[in-house]
Write an enzyme that holds these catalytic residues in place. Structure first.
Site, PDB file in Angstrom:
ATOM      1  N   ASP A   1      59.057 -31.401   9.626  1.00 27.86           N
ATOM      2  CA  ASP A   1      59.194 -30.117  10.691  1.00 27.86           C
ATOM      3  C   ASP A   1      58.024 -29.177  10.086  1.00 27.86           C
ATOM      4  O   ASP A   1      57.764 -28.862   9.033  1.00 27.86           O
ATOM      5  CB  ASP A   1      60.527 -29.591  10.495  1.00 27.86           C
ATOM      6  CG  ASP A   1      60.675 -28.422  11.762  1.00 27.86           C
ATOM      7  OD1 ASP A   1      59.777 -27.771  12.258  1.00 27.86           O
ATOM      8  OD2 ASP A   1      61.703 -28.483  12.175  1.00 27.86           O
TER       9      ASP A   1
ATOM     10  N   THR B   1      60.993 -26.276  17.948  1.00 24.08           N
ATOM     11  CA  THR B   1      61.520 -27.484  17.288  1.00 24.08           C
ATOM     12  C   THR B   1      62.246 -28.308  18.256  1.00 24.08           C
ATOM     13  O   THR B   1      62.061 -29.504  18.340  1.00 24.08           O
ATOM     14  CB  THR B   1      62.345 -27.330  15.991  1.00 24.08           C
ATOM     15  OG1 THR B   1      61.414 -26.564  15.202  1.00 24.08           O
ATOM     16  CG2 THR B   1      63.087 -28.183  15.387  1.00 24.08           C
TER      17      THR B   1
ATOM     18  N   ASP C   1      58.301 -26.406   7.745  1.00 25.03           N
ATOM     19  CA  ASP C   1      58.417 -25.277   8.390  1.00 25.03           C
ATOM     20  C   ASP C   1      59.218 -24.223   7.804  1.00 25.03           C
ATOM     21  O   ASP C   1      58.544 -22.955   8.084  1.00 25.03           O
ATOM     22  CB  ASP C   1      59.273 -25.878   9.650  1.00 25.03           C
ATOM     23  CG  ASP C   1      59.620 -24.714  10.901  1.00 25.03           C
ATOM     24  OD1 ASP C   1      58.683 -24.451  11.333  1.00 25.03           O
ATOM     25  OD2 ASP C   1      60.758 -24.305  10.756  1.00 25.03           O
TER      26      ASP C   1
ATOM     27  N   ASP D   1      56.758 -31.935  14.852  1.00 24.79           N
ATOM     28  CA  ASP D   1      57.154 -31.238  15.999  1.00 24.79           C
ATOM     29  C   ASP D   1      56.255 -30.218  16.506  1.00 24.79           C
ATOM     30  O   ASP D   1      55.914 -29.976  17.639  1.00 24.79           O
ATOM     31  CB  ASP D   1      58.320 -30.561  16.059  1.00 24.79           C
ATOM     32  CG  ASP D   1      58.686 -29.593  14.806  1.00 24.79           C
ATOM     33  OD1 ASP D   1      57.916 -29.625  13.872  1.00 24.79           O
ATOM     34  OD2 ASP D   1      59.974 -29.135  14.910  1.00 24.79           O
TER      35      ASP D   1
HETATM   36 ZN   LIG Z   1      60.297 -23.260  12.786  1.00 19.42          ZN
END
Ligand SMILES: [Zn+2]
Ligand SMILES: *[C@@H]1O[C@H](CO)[C@@H](O)[C@H](O)[C@H]1NC(C)=O
Ligand SMILES: *[C@@H]1O[C@H](CO)[C@@H](O)[C@H](O)[C@H]1NC(C)=O
Ligand SMILES: *[C@@H]1O[C@H](CO)[C@@H](O)[C@H](O)[C@H]1NC(C)=O
Ligand SMILES: *[C@@H]1O[C@H](CO)[C@@H](O)[C@H](O)[C@H]1NC(C)=O
Ligand SMILES: *[C@@H]1O[C@H](CO)[C@@H](O)[C@H](O)[C@H]1NC(C)=O
Ligand SMILES: *[C@@H]1O[C@H](CO)[C@@H](O)[C@H](O)[C@H]1NC(C)=O
Ligand SMILES: *[C@@H]1O[C@H](CO)[C@@H](O)[C@H](O)[C@H]1NC(C)=O
Ligand SMILES: *[C@@H]1O[C@H](CO)[C@@H](O)[C@H](O)[C@H]1NC(C)=O
Length: 473
Positions: free
Chosen positions: A36, A72, A191, A238
């Protein structure tokens, strides 16, 4: 007694050959891995030897245009459906559907209502309908009941489960008696740390190194499970991340009365649902409010975002310029890094690497659309794609020219580029072939002895003359 020995030799020979052939890829296998918030250029921030190893023996796409909004859940659903957000229906991490009169929110993991997901059919369901099995380790949406289906194997979402435990599950499913052909693996970083530290922080270096080590661990475990040579591994993300600052804040309370609207989604794309009769007032108050805020009526949202035709897209959206933060008031929670901005911005773009028997080696492509990944997956899995917004033609050049289901070609062709790949993959095959050859030689030696002894009378006298011509024949 000799003929018994002959049979044993024959059976050994055939079985050795069949095992050395069954080491070849049979069913196409795909493992889709997402880290992520792994921005496209994190690959160059610190040494990332494992990512570069995959690139060297596989393909790398430098710029991947993901979908708007660059959040996301919308992007994860695009990867597995090939659809823009307006078509797959997951238009944000936080949504309100006025027809259903229901909300969806990632903040409280209030995401399990099937109705939000069922405008599309994700690839794991189509794969299973075609008679295959899928396995998902925490991939967003894979523990949600969609069209009354779940992946064949899945883990209920729990962010505390370690990367190693997720990998173990994936390997268990790929090597089971009834193996999966599609695996989906998700990891929350970089992320989480990107939000907290900001992507420009020097502390992001160790975070990216840690992800590289995790990829190294995955590769090691795939090799140990003898999956490495037969598996098509795709590594992506993503979205990216951009640096924010408390000096770049747009506070809605300065322009709007907060009783006049509902703020469905906040930053960097504020989704605004005006109360009855307040639409014009809100639009007028906001449209020229701040130079770094662009305000759109729903029907004026730019075409290129494909973000208009869905009930869950609110009547007004206000989009912040890159690095700007939208607050309702100053007490809101601020993060040093964020994403969700215009998908044309390079900082919003994710990575894309792939390696395996279907992919070319040491090949770099300049750009692709993330909507194309779905058709690539369907092609690799040999399943029929549902209607989608991508194009297989646009990504076909990532694949080996011959056929995606490359069997012995990888081993027979032997030019310089493929030498190292051969070396890393052909060990099992080499053992199989050597063992097979030895047994074939033993078989023929015994066969000739047997032939000579049983079929030719007075062998002992004539041995010398007969053996020579037979061996030359
Ligand atoms: Zn995020
Ligand atoms: C929508 O749901 C809320 C409760 O979540 C309820 O109070 C409200 O009356 C509902 N509105 C309509 C139009 O059904
Ligand atoms: C989540 O995973 C952790 C670590 O494996 C475990 O201790 C915890 O009980 C799990 N939580 C739930 C709700 O299953
Ligand atoms: C914010 O607005 C100012 C004034 O229009 C502009 O100069 C600046 O480039 C904008 N910032 C971004 C990131 O677009
Ligand atoms: C700021 O907005 C939040 C809701 O987003 C509200 O709970 C809070 O009371 C507000 N604070 C101020 C100072 O207005
Ligand atoms: C990969 O390709 C580049 C040029 O595209 C070349 O310079 C490099 O030597 C190649 N590496 C390998 C391992 O084949
Ligand atoms: C991405 O999709 C658009 C159409 O939506 C197309 O014009 C463009 O060529 C595609 N880009 C790539 C790199 O395939
Ligand atoms: C692909 O699927 C078709 C049936 O849809 C099947 O006939 C064919 O054998 C499959 N190919 C491979 C390589 O599995
Ligand atoms: C995306 O694909 C869906 C399904 O085929 C279609 O309904 C929609 O019109 C497409 N969107 C665009 C912008 O082409």
């Amino acid at each position: 007694m000799t003929s018994k020995l002959l049979w044993v030799c024959f059976i050994l020979t055939t079985s050795t050959f069949s095992t050395s052939f069954s080491l070849q890829p049979d069913q196409p296998k795909v493992l889709l891995v997402a880290f992520d918030g792994f921005r496209w250029d994190y690959l160059y921030k610190v040494p990332t030897p494992h990512f570069h190893y995959v690139m060297k023996y596989g393909v790398h796409v430098k710029q991947v245009t993901n979908i708007f909004i660059t959040k996301t859940y919308p992007n994860f659903y695009t990867m597995v459906t090939g659809l823009f957000a307006e078509s797959h229906g997951i238009v944000s991490n936080d949504m309100f559907d006025p027809i259903l009169n229901k909300s969806f929110s990632l903040d409280h993991m209030d995401i399990y209502d099937s109705e939000f997901w069922e405008a599309a059919t994700p690839v794991w369901i189509t794969n299973q309908r075609a008679g295959h099995s899928s396995g998902a380790a925490m991939w967003p949406g894979t523990d949600v009941n969609i069209h009354e289906s779940l992946p064949t194997h899945y883990m209920p979402y729990n962010e505390s489960v370690s990367f190693e435990d997720r990998v173990a599950k994936i390997i268990e499913w790929f090597t089971a008696k009834e193996p999966i052909n599609l695996g989906l693996l998700y990891w929350e970083d970089p992320d989480d740390m990107g939000h907290h530290l900001g992507p420009d922080s020097p502390l992001m270096g160790p975070v990216i190194s840690d992800i590289d080590n995790k990829l190294g661990y995955l590769i090691k475990m795939l090799k140990r499970a003898k999956l490495w040579s037969t598996l098509n591994l795709i590594i992506t993300s993503d979205h990216g991340m951009t640096q924010c600052s408390e000096e770049r804040i747009i506070e809605l309370d300065q322009y709007l009365n907060k009783d006049d609207y509902m703020l469905i989604d906040q930053s960097p794309v504020a989704a605004i649902l005006p109360k009855e009769g307040k639409f014009d007032e809100i639009y007028e108050a906001l449209v020229h409010a701040h130079p770094n805020l662009t305000v759109f009526k729903k029907e004026e949202i730019p075409e290129r975002w494909h973000y208009r035709y869905n009930n869950r897209i609110q009547p007004i959206i206000a989009v912040a310029d890159e690095g700007w933060y939208i607050f309702q008031n100053k007490s809101d929670n601020f993060l040093l890094g964020n994403h969700g901005y215009d998908n044309a911005l390079p900082e919003m773009h994710p990575i894309f690497l792939a390696r395996g028997p279907a992919f070319r080696r040491n090949f770099t492509k300049d750009s692709m659309n993330s909507t194309d990944l779905y058709s690539l997956l369907c092609h690799l899995l040999n399943i029929t794609a549902m209607p989608h917004n991508g194009s297989f033609q646009n990504v076909q050049d990532l694949l080996n020219a011959a056929t995606p289901y490359v069997k012995s070609t990888t081993l027979l062709h032997c030019n310089n580029k493929q030498k190292e790949y051969k070396r890393e993959n052909s060990y099992d095959y080499f053992i199989g072939v050597s063992l097979g050859s030895i047994i074939v030689i033993v078989f023929f030696v015994i066969f000739f002895k047997h032939l000579i002894r049983s079929q030719i009378p007075d062998l002992r006298d004539m041995q010398a003359e007969i053996v020579q011509p037979l061996l030359h024949a």
